[in-house]
Design an enzyme around this catalytic site. Sequence first.
Site, short mmCIF file in Angstrom:
data_model
loop_
_atom_site.label_atom_id
_atom_site.label_comp_id
_atom_site.label_asym_id
_atom_site.label_seq_id
_atom_site.Cartn_x
_atom_site.Cartn_y
_atom_site.Cartn_z
N ASP A 88 -2.53 10.68 -34.96
CA ASP A 88 -3.35 11.88 -34.80
C ASP A 88 -3.55 12.51 -36.17
OD1 ASP A 88 -4.64 14.24 -33.58
OD2 ASP A 88 -3.69 13.53 -31.75
N GLU B 53 -12.78 14.17 -28.65
CA GLU B 53 -12.93 15.26 -29.60
C GLU B 53 -13.33 14.77 -31.01
OE1 GLU B 53 -9.90 18.54 -27.69
OE2 GLU B 53 -9.06 17.08 -29.07
N HIS C 142 -9.66 12.52 -34.76
CA HIS C 142 -8.21 12.72 -34.90
C HIS C 142 -7.62 11.72 -35.90
CE1 HIS C 142 -7.75 15.86 -31.93
NE2 HIS C 142 -8.46 15.17 -31.06
#
Length: 757
Positions: free
Chosen positions: A192, A327, A264
């Site tokens: 991440d 995202e 990410h």
Amino acid sequence: MLRFLLVFSVFISNLIFSQTKLNVIPYPQKVELSEGEFIIPETFVLSEDLPKEETKYFKEHFDKVFKFKYEKNQDKVHVVHSFYPPTLSHLPKKEEERKEKYSIYISPKRITINSYTKQGYFLALQTLIQLFEQYKDSGKIPAMTIEDEPKFAWRGMHLDVCRHFFTIAEVKQYIDYLVMYKLNTFHWHLTDDQGWRIEIKKYPKLTQIGSKRKESMIGAYVDNTFDGKPYGPYFYTQDQIKEVVKYAQERHITVVPEIEMPGHALAALTAYPELACTKGPFEPATKWGVFDDVFCPKDETFKFLENVLSEVMALFPSEYIHIGGDECPKTRWKECAHCQELIKKNNLKDEHGLQSYFIQRIEKYVNSKGRKIIGWDEILEGGLAPNAAVMSWTGINGGIEAAKSGHFAVMTPGSYCYFDHYQGDPATEPNAFGGFTPLDKVYSYDPIPAELNADQAKFIKGVQANLWTEYILDFKQVQYMIFPRLFALSEVGWGTSDPKNYKEFEGRVINQFKVLDKMGVNYAKSIYNISGKVTTAAHGISYELSTSQNPNGIRYTLDGTEPTTNSQTYKNTIPVSKSSTIKSAYFENGQLKSAVSSQAFTVSKTTGKKITLVQQPNENYSFGGAFTLIDGIIGNQRQLGKTWLGFQGKDVVATIDFGQKTQFSEVYFNTLDNKGSWIHFAKSAQIFISDDGTNFKMIKEIGKDEILDAKGKIKLNVGNQNSKYIKVKIENAGIIPAGNPGADSKAWLFVDEIGVN
């Protein structure tokens, strides 16, 4: 036909046990009690030809409680296990349908376990372990027949080790929890923005650089404070990964690794900045959220990711490899000449099409290695890759879309399955991400969306809960956040949950606490605390208190003082006719047994009145629905718990019916600003009045600057008004502008308590 025998010596009894529920989680599909009881012996005699690893687990579990010995002579072996005979009439059509099926027959003379596979045998042992835990004090188990199998093939728990890291021993412990309650999938979130946690030998800088960050955010997100302490380097070597995978395999747990892409990616880009659209410099993120710098879809990036995935697939034998996909801001791609050229070259519609191109190219490589990809539901953007499965987290729509198009889906909506949310009153709980997901809400979840027909429902592969660790600093807090909610997830995944009988389930949960106590697990005791619910009443609102314990033990005060054993005993709902603070607690034998719950009420002329919303809030932040806006409870701006409604990309248009013409001169409401979580103050707000509920007149309007100046706590003087209806329109900020987390995505609007004085 293979046959394994295991027999315990017993005395025959004619006692008939009453039809009481077993203290087993998840509850079996079918339980029939019969005459007699099985006397638990001091020494278990085990057949030498039992499945070794599975029986070893059973033996180790009771090593300090019972003695064991092995015996070849079948006449001296007292419990029987056999594989189901593979006859056409008995054998399920699909291998998937038989591998976890088992039965247990307990008679006064013997216990017989049947299964098709070692995995089924192992699951039967988990049921037996819980039965022995329940009945070992009495020394006898009622005779019974159990026929059991899970409803869903994927029953998972996720663990994020990037925001905060956990040791190999702790990861194994986590897997043990899954085993105990018949979950079968461990989703390991390994990369991440805040850290890269898996050794990749071809790219050593991923762990040399990407596994550490200069500091970490602490406390509530809105405080924007940091600890100033370097974090890391923390990562797992490939040998450690192999150790965990082997440990899980021995316990019939599938480990699914997650390597995040295309978003990410900050930790990876810090190590290899040439994989980005810009030159950087980059650093692993020190705060939580979503960041604009993502992998650039160029050939060297795909080569890098293919090499990474090759090493990952060599370590993890799972059918699915999780590639993230969530995202991913498109800000850098919009500004990148290479990306724009790629869009034109491949006739892609836009940057969402480019995301689909990215995912499909990765899928093609993973498929070439005999594996499949699964990703968060954003992989649907621009078109789903041909063989991909979807993990539906933003709600249920991703799973619905996947299933309707013939793709498998795992349901993990944030509103039911995010265990980083609060599970009790935020005022008495440790700092959490936000939301409100108590035990009963998890238990109420049905993974099969009502929108699917029977054929489409077959594509719902299962259910999973996720544990993101932004606010989870150590493993004790991991335990606290998953227990007891893991119990509810277990029963939902097994397919035997029944929300109508939640109280019965709650009783089994409390019995399981004894097991967790013996293990030293730091579980949440939120269900012991007083739960408060606001309800409508003729005078406005009432406050209803409940507890998992004897309700006669609830004491409360109305003046904000701490309750004692001498305080009022709760008997009926408490009328709330004026602003006040109600404090309550549970007492037993004169001793305080719960945390003190405190609820402040701010009563206005809208409190408890009829309210309607044009658009409904997002299900992650919808506790109480529209009523939350007129329940007399002002939302805490530091905690996104149950007192706020959240709307992504939607305006709030609320109409309140006073019931009769009412005089007022002030209107108030609250909104939030938390840009790291994509939450922005409203763009504008308008107040309208009406006497008929159809024809409205605007009496006040404010813009963004006024909302900003008031820091979201809006209090408006609207002059002397007299109307039957009031409408409040609060305009969402719209698309998040460049330079902000989540740029180009829909902003969130959080609103609470619309009051009138």
